[in-house]
Design a protein around this motif. Sequence first.
Motif, PDB file in Angstrom:
ATOM      1  N   UNK A  18     104.913   6.498   2.522  1.00 35.90           N
ATOM      2  CA  UNK A  18     105.056   6.063   3.914  1.00 35.90           C
ATOM      3  C   UNK A  18     106.329   6.628   4.540  1.00 35.90           C
ATOM      4  N   UNK A  19     107.417   6.630   3.762  1.00 33.92           N
ATOM      5  CA  UNK A  19     108.723   7.043   4.274  1.00 33.92           C
ATOM      6  C   UNK A  19     109.224   8.224   3.453  1.00 33.92           C
ATOM      7  N   UNK A  20     109.637   9.266   4.156  1.00 33.72           N
ATOM      8  CA  UNK A  20     110.034  10.497   3.474  1.00 33.72           C
ATOM      9  C   UNK A  20     111.213  10.280   2.513  1.00 33.72           C
ATOM     10  N   UNK A  21     112.276   9.657   3.004  1.00 34.84           N
ATOM     11  CA  UNK A  21     113.476   9.484   2.170  1.00 34.84           C
ATOM     12  C   UNK A  21     113.321   8.355   1.160  1.00 34.84           C
ATOM     13  N   UNK A  22     112.799   7.218   1.615  1.00 33.03           N
ATOM     14  CA  UNK A  22     112.721   6.048   0.741  1.00 33.03           C
ATOM     15  C   UNK A  22     111.612   6.151  -0.292  1.00 33.03           C
ATOM     16  N   UNK A  23     110.549   6.862   0.040  1.00 32.74           N
ATOM     17  CA  UNK A  23     109.407   6.953  -0.873  1.00 32.74           C
ATOM     18  C   UNK A  23     109.300   8.322  -1.551  1.00 32.74           C
ATOM     19  N   UNK A  25     111.279  11.179  -1.491  1.00 32.61           N
ATOM     20  CA  UNK A  25     112.470  11.714  -2.162  1.00 32.61           C
ATOM     21  C   UNK A  25     112.763  10.961  -3.449  1.00 32.61           C
ATOM     22  N   UNK A  26     112.634   9.635  -3.413  1.00 34.32           N
ATOM     23  CA  UNK A  26     112.866   8.851  -4.631  1.00 34.32           C
ATOM     24  C   UNK A  26     111.841   9.183  -5.708  1.00 34.32           C
ATOM     25  N   UNK A  27     110.603   9.396  -5.300  1.00 34.88           N
ATOM     26  CA  UNK A  27     109.559   9.787  -6.266  1.00 34.88           C
ATOM     27  C   UNK A  27     109.885  11.148  -6.877  1.00 34.88           C
ATOM     28  N   UNK A  28     110.226  12.118  -6.020  1.00 40.84           N
ATOM     29  CA  UNK A  28     110.489  13.466  -6.514  1.00 40.84           C
ATOM     30  C   UNK A  28     111.707  13.503  -7.424  1.00 40.84           C
ATOM     31  N   UNK A  29     112.680  12.638  -7.175  1.00 42.51           N
ATOM     32  CA  UNK A  29     113.922  12.656  -7.956  1.00 42.51           C
ATOM     33  C   UNK A  29     113.747  12.143  -9.382  1.00 42.51           C
ATOM     34  N   UNK A  30     112.603  11.537  -9.696  1.00 42.72           N
ATOM     35  CA  UNK A  30     112.364  11.087 -11.070  1.00 42.72           C
ATOM     36  C   UNK A  30     112.272  12.299 -11.997  1.00 42.72           C
ATOM     37  N   UNK A  31     112.801  12.206 -13.218  1.00 42.58           N
ATOM     38  CA  UNK A  31     112.848  13.367 -14.114  1.00 42.58           C
ATOM     39  C   UNK A  31     111.504  14.036 -14.339  1.00 42.58           C
ATOM     40  N   UNK A  32     110.435  13.237 -14.512  1.00 46.86           N
ATOM     41  CA  UNK A  32     109.133  13.845 -14.798  1.00 46.86           C
ATOM     42  C   UNK A  32     108.585  14.630 -13.609  1.00 46.86           C
ATOM     43  N   UNK A  33     108.967  14.230 -12.385  1.00 50.40           N
ATOM     44  CA  UNK A  33     108.469  14.932 -11.205  1.00 50.40           C
ATOM     45  C   UNK A  33     109.289  16.188 -10.920  1.00 50.40           C
ATOM     46  N   UNK A  34     110.601  16.124 -11.152  1.00 53.13           N
ATOM     47  CA  UNK A  34     111.406  17.335 -11.058  1.00 53.13           C
ATOM     48  C   UNK A  34     110.997  18.348 -12.123  1.00 53.13           C
ATOM     49  N   UNK A  51     120.361  12.427  -1.376  1.00 51.76           N
ATOM     50  CA  UNK A  51     121.147  12.254  -0.149  1.00 51.76           C
ATOM     51  C   UNK A  51     122.589  12.711  -0.368  1.00 51.76           C
ATOM     52  N   UNK A  52     122.722  13.954  -0.822  1.00 53.08           N
ATOM     53  CA  UNK A  52     124.043  14.508  -1.132  1.00 53.08           C
ATOM     54  C   UNK A  52     124.743  14.942   0.153  1.00 53.08           C
ATOM     55  N   UNK A  53     125.964  14.485   0.349  1.00 51.88           N
ATOM     56  CA  UNK A  53     126.695  14.801   1.564  1.00 51.88           C
ATOM     57  C   UNK A  53     127.074  16.268   1.669  1.00 51.88           C
ATOM     58  N   UNK A  54     126.795  16.843   2.851  1.00 52.59           N
ATOM     59  CA  UNK A  54     127.205  18.214   3.171  1.00 52.59           C
ATOM     60  C   UNK A  54     127.828  18.147   4.566  1.00 52.59           C
ATOM     61  N   UNK A  55     129.152  17.993   4.618  1.00 54.80           N
ATOM     62  CA  UNK A  55     129.796  17.766   5.909  1.00 54.80           C
ATOM     63  C   UNK A  55     129.310  16.462   6.515  1.00 54.80           C
ATOM     64  N   UNK A  56     128.817  16.533   7.767  1.00 58.04           N
ATOM     65  CA  UNK A  56     128.306  15.343   8.441  1.00 58.04           C
ATOM     66  C   UNK A  56     126.833  15.100   8.154  1.00 58.04           C
ATOM     67  N   UNK A  57     126.238  15.983   7.321  1.00 58.05           N
ATOM     68  CA  UNK A  57     124.810  15.890   7.030  1.00 58.05           C
ATOM     69  C   UNK A  57     124.600  15.530   5.554  1.00 58.05           C
ATOM     70  N   UNK A  58     123.339  15.363   5.161  1.00 56.14           N
ATOM     71  CA  UNK A  58     123.044  15.075   3.751  1.00 56.14           C
ATOM     72  C   UNK A  58     121.760  15.771   3.332  1.00 56.14           C
ATOM     73  N   UNK A  59     121.818  16.451   2.189  1.00 59.33           N
ATOM     74  CA  UNK A  59     120.638  17.116   1.619  1.00 59.33           C
ATOM     75  C   UNK A  59     119.805  16.087   0.872  1.00 59.33           C
ATOM     76  N   UNK A  60     118.483  16.230   0.944  1.00 58.96           N
ATOM     77  CA  UNK A  60     117.605  15.258   0.291  1.00 58.96           C
ATOM     78  C   UNK A  60     117.892  15.150  -1.197  1.00 58.96           C
ATOM     79  N   UNK A  61     117.933  16.296  -1.871  1.00 62.77           N
ATOM     80  CA  UNK A  61     118.187  16.299  -3.316  1.00 62.77           C
ATOM     81  C   UNK A  61     119.140  17.438  -3.663  1.00 62.77           C
ATOM     82  N   UNK A  62     120.187  17.113  -4.381  1.00 63.04           N
ATOM     83  CA  UNK A  62     121.068  18.109  -4.974  1.00 63.04           C
ATOM     84  C   UNK A  62     120.828  18.078  -6.478  1.00 63.04           C
TER      85      UNK A  62
END
Length: 321
Positions: A18-23, A25-34, A51-62
């Motif tokens: 439903x939600x890109x960041x909350x659903x 990104x969290x799913x993709x960040x699991x070891x088996x999905x990466x 949500x890695x900080x890059x200046x005033x912005x944040x990358x979904x996954x670092x």
Amino acid sequence: MNLKLGKLKKIDLREYWKHEALDFTRWLALPENLEELGNEIGVDITLIQTEAGVGRFSADILAQEETTGRKIVIENQLETTDHSHLGQILTYAAGIEAEYIVWIVREARDEHKQAVDWLNEHTDEKINFFLIRIELWQIGDSNPAPKFVVVSRPNDWTKSIRGTANEQTALSETKLMQLDFWQQLHDFAVNQKPPLRLRTPRAQHWYDVAIGRSDCHVALTALITENQIGCEIYIPNSKALFHSLHSNQVAIETALGLSGLLWQELPERKASRIRAFLPFDFARQPREVAFRWLFETTLKFKAVFAKPWPLASTDGQPGNI
């Protein structure tokens, strides 16, 4: 025989995430999905943070490549590609100094595929752009199954040639031989269906293989001018780990079935090595001889070095784990 076959049905991504960041990104960040994503693009991916900080912005996954520590930035977009996200991912890549840039989307517009292709064609072999489409499929009432579809990826052959274009002719010829050797080894190993994650071959004298540890990995070497191939455990930054393994030298060599390993602490450097070599005449011997030895020795090294060994005590003798 009358077998009933199911029908594949494509699922709307937003029905599951439903939600890109909350659903997503969290799913993709699991070891088996990466790991699944890494298998698709030929890179060993280990999460650093979401949500890695890059200046005033944040990358979904670092993330980073497990065997080299090269930075990976992943930007997720569960919609059709747009200019805004393309700009964001370039900003994140520059801020993080990423060498792998992965853009995962619902659909890719032709102009954005062309842009990623152009970036791959006009950057050197250190920078790698991937445009990936994510899909969800279902058979009957089964759970949805994700599928990563590579839309654009770097042409490693072209990049390797470009990367050696300014070197001496003899070196360029050697680089091409190295790339061809590792590509053939990759194809040989894949046919054996090994419990290994095999990365994309490159034009260099080594080929890294992850073994499930972040503090060391297997490095295969093809020393063409010396007619020698090798398999080693490469420890980039832990003398303590080297000493612990060295204190178990007899047990390790017995478990490997190999004697006479070269235990190289390299005190003047951060890295250490534990190496096995085999003479191999690249001009006369069948390459399958080399491939089989490298493949089988890699499996032995992974089985032996992936497990914990007793730590070395202060007197140099094996201690407790």
